[in-house]
Scaffold this motif. Structure first.
Motif, PDB file in Angstrom:
ATOM      1  N   ASP A 334     -30.358  55.382  23.952  1.00 49.77           N
ATOM      2  CA  ASP A 334     -29.845  55.131  22.556  1.00 49.77           C
ATOM      3  C   ASP A 334     -30.538  55.562  21.488  1.00 49.77           C
ATOM      4  O   ASP A 334     -32.087  55.382  21.732  1.00 49.77           O
ATOM      5  CB  ASP A 334     -29.514  53.748  22.458  1.00 49.77           C
ATOM      6  CG  ASP A 334     -28.514  53.210  23.528  1.00 49.77           C
ATOM      7  OD1 ASP A 334     -27.135  53.673  23.145  1.00 49.77           O
ATOM      8  OD2 ASP A 334     -28.831  52.511  24.275  1.00 49.77           O
ATOM      9  N   ALA A 337     -31.950  50.781  18.109  1.00 49.01           N
ATOM     10  CA  ALA A 337     -31.438  49.270  18.466  1.00 49.01           C
ATOM     11  C   ALA A 337     -32.204  48.424  17.752  1.00 49.01           C
ATOM     12  O   ALA A 337     -33.352  48.602  17.139  1.00 49.01           O
ATOM     13  CB  ALA A 337     -31.886  49.120  20.136  1.00 49.01           C
ATOM     14  N   THR A 351     -28.084  47.525  21.180  1.00 52.42           N
ATOM     15  CA  THR A 351     -28.079  48.764  20.186  1.00 52.42           C
ATOM     16  C   THR A 351     -26.996  48.845  19.264  1.00 52.42           C
ATOM     17  O   THR A 351     -27.306  49.742  18.506  1.00 52.42           O
ATOM     18  CB  THR A 351     -27.611  49.984  21.596  1.00 52.42           C
ATOM     19  OG1 THR A 351     -26.455  49.223  22.359  1.00 52.42           O
ATOM     20  CG2 THR A 351     -28.688  49.841  22.809  1.00 52.42           C
TER      21      THR A 351
END
Length: 355
Positions: A334, A337, A351
Motif C-alpha cells: 500500500d 497507511a 491502509t
C-alpha cells in the motif's frame, strides 16, 4: 600484388585512413557514465532509519555510547528505537542514522552537521554499497521552519505566565512555517533517492517510507497533571497542538513524500488515549514521556542545557508500538497507511485511513 596506377594507390590510402578511424573510434572511452551493477544481491538485507528525535529513540533511554553527550554528541540513539522493533524476520540488521534535533539539511547531502555528526545521506551511501538496503524510513521536517520542539517549550513558558498562549502567537503563522518546510524535506528525500541511485539501486529495489509525527499531548490530561508534575500546558494550547499543529504538519510531510513518490505512514492519531499525562493511575501505559528532568545533569555545566531533552518524546513502549505498525506497513504494497489502535489495544497499519 602491388596496386597499379593512381587508382591502386588511392585505394591503399583509403584503407589506411579507414583503419585509423576504426582504431581511434574503438579506443575512445565510453561517454556514457557507468553505474555500479546494483545492490549486492547476496549481502545482508538491512533497513535504515533517518531523521530526528522521533525516530532516533529520544525518550526511550539506554542510549548508544557516544550519543548521550560525549564530545558534544546528543543524538540519543536508542536500542529501543522503533526501527529495531519492526519484527521483520527477513531483515538481517537495522541501522539507525537518526539524530535528535536533526533538520532536513543534515538528513540530506551537504555540510550541515547535527551534534557533531555529518550528513545522514552520505552515511547511507556507504551502507548501500556493502549491504542490501531494502527499506529507508525517514522522520524529518519538524526541526526546520516549524521548530516543533521549540513551540512546545513556548507553550510551557506560556503556562508559567511568562507570555501569551503559544497558539495565539504561533498559530497564525503555523501554516506558513509548514509550507516553508516542505521543499527542504523534499530536498532531503531527493538526496536519499540520489545516493541510492549512485550506489546502483533502482527505485524498485527498496522502499522509501516517510512517517509523520504523533501528537505527544492532548486536552485529555488527567486530573492533577496539568502542571510541572506532568504536562504544564494551557488548555487552549493542548487543543491547538492536537487539532491544528499536528494535522497541518502531517499534511506538509505527506506532500513532501508525494513529491518523491515515497510511501507515507501517518502517525498523527496513533497515540490517542496514550499521550503524555493521559493515564493518571497507570503512567507506565502512556506512550510519551511527561515533562522529564535529568536532575543529575543539572549539576554539570556541559549537560545542564540538555536536562529536559527527553520531554514529550515517545518512550520505549511508544517506540515498540510505532515499530510494530511500521513493520506491518512494510509488509504491504500500500502507498499509505495510518497507525491506529486495534481492538487489541496495539497499533496497526490501517491502509484505508492512510490514503
Amino acid at each position: 600484388m602491388r596496386p597499379s596506377g593512381w587508382r591502386g594507390w588511392f585505394a591503399l590510402a583509403l584503407v589506411v585512413v579507414l583503419c585509423s578511424v576504426f582504431v581511434f573510434v574503438a579506443s575512445r572511452p565510453s561517454e556514457e557514465p557507468t553505474r555500479p551493477p546494483g545492490p549486492p544481491r547476496d549481502a545482508p538485507r538491512v533497513i535504515v532509519a533517518m531523521g530526528d528525535s522521533t525516530i532516533s529513540g529520544e525518550g526511550a533511554g539506554d542510549y548508544e555510547p557516544g550519543t548521550d553527550g560525549e564530545d558534544g554528541n546528543w543524538c540519543h540513539r536508542s536500542p529501543h528505537a522503533l526501527i529495531n522493533k519492526t519484527g521483520m524476520r527477513a531483515v538481517d540488521h537495522a541501522y539507525n542514522l537518526a539524530c535528535s534535533g536533526a533538520p532536513s539539511a543534515q538528513v540530506g547531502l551537504g555540510d550541515a552537521e547535527q551534534y557533531t555528526e555529518p550528513s545522514q545521506a552520505e552515511r547511507l551511501g556507504k551502507i548501500a554499497e556493502k549491504e542490501r538496503v531494502v527499506a529507508v524510513v525517514v522522520a524529518a521536517g519538524a526541526n526546520d521552519d516549524p521548530a516543533f520542539s521549540h513551540v512546545l517549550n513556548s507553550c510551557v513558558e506560556a503556562w508559567t505566565g511568562r507570555g501569551q498562549a503559544c497558539s495565539d502567537i504561533i498559530g497564525p503563522e503555523w501554516g506558513e512555517r509548514v509550507d516553508r518546510m516542505v521543499p527542504k524535506l523534499t530536498g532531503a528525500l531527493t538526496d536519499i533517492r540520489s545516493v541510492l541511485h549512485d550506489a546502483g539501486y533502482d527505485n524498485d529495489d527498496y522502499q522509501l517510507v516517510v512517517q509523520s509525527y504523533a501528537a505527544p499531548i492532548s486536552p485529555n490530561v488527567a486530573d492533577g497533571l496539568q502542571d510541572l508534575s506532568g504536562c504544564p500546558f494551557r488548555s487552549q494550547d493542548l487543543r491547538w497542538v492536537e487539532d491544528t499543529a499536528v494535522p497541518v504538519l502531517t499534511a506538509g510531510v505527506r506532500q513532501a513524500a508525494n513529491e518523491v513518490d515515497a510511501r507515507f505512514l501517518d502517525l498523527s492519531r496513533s497515540a490517542a488515549g496514550r499521550e503524555a499525562c493521559s493515564q493518571a493511575s497507570d503512567p507506565d501505559s502512556e506512550w510519551f514521556r511527561r515533562l522529564a528532568v535529568q536532575w543529575n545533569d543539572l549539576q554539570h555545566e556541559d549537560r545542564a542545557t540538555h536536562a529536559l531533552q527527553e520531554s514529550f518524546h515517545p518512550n520505549a513502549l511508544g517506540h515498540a508500538q510505532f515499530g510494530r505498525c511500521l513493520g506491518e506497513f512494510l509488509a504491504t504494497a500500500d502507498r499509505a497507511a495510518a497507525c491506529l489502535p486495534g481492538d487489541d489495544g496495539d497499533l496497526h497499519a490501517a491502509t484505508s485511513a492512510g490514503s
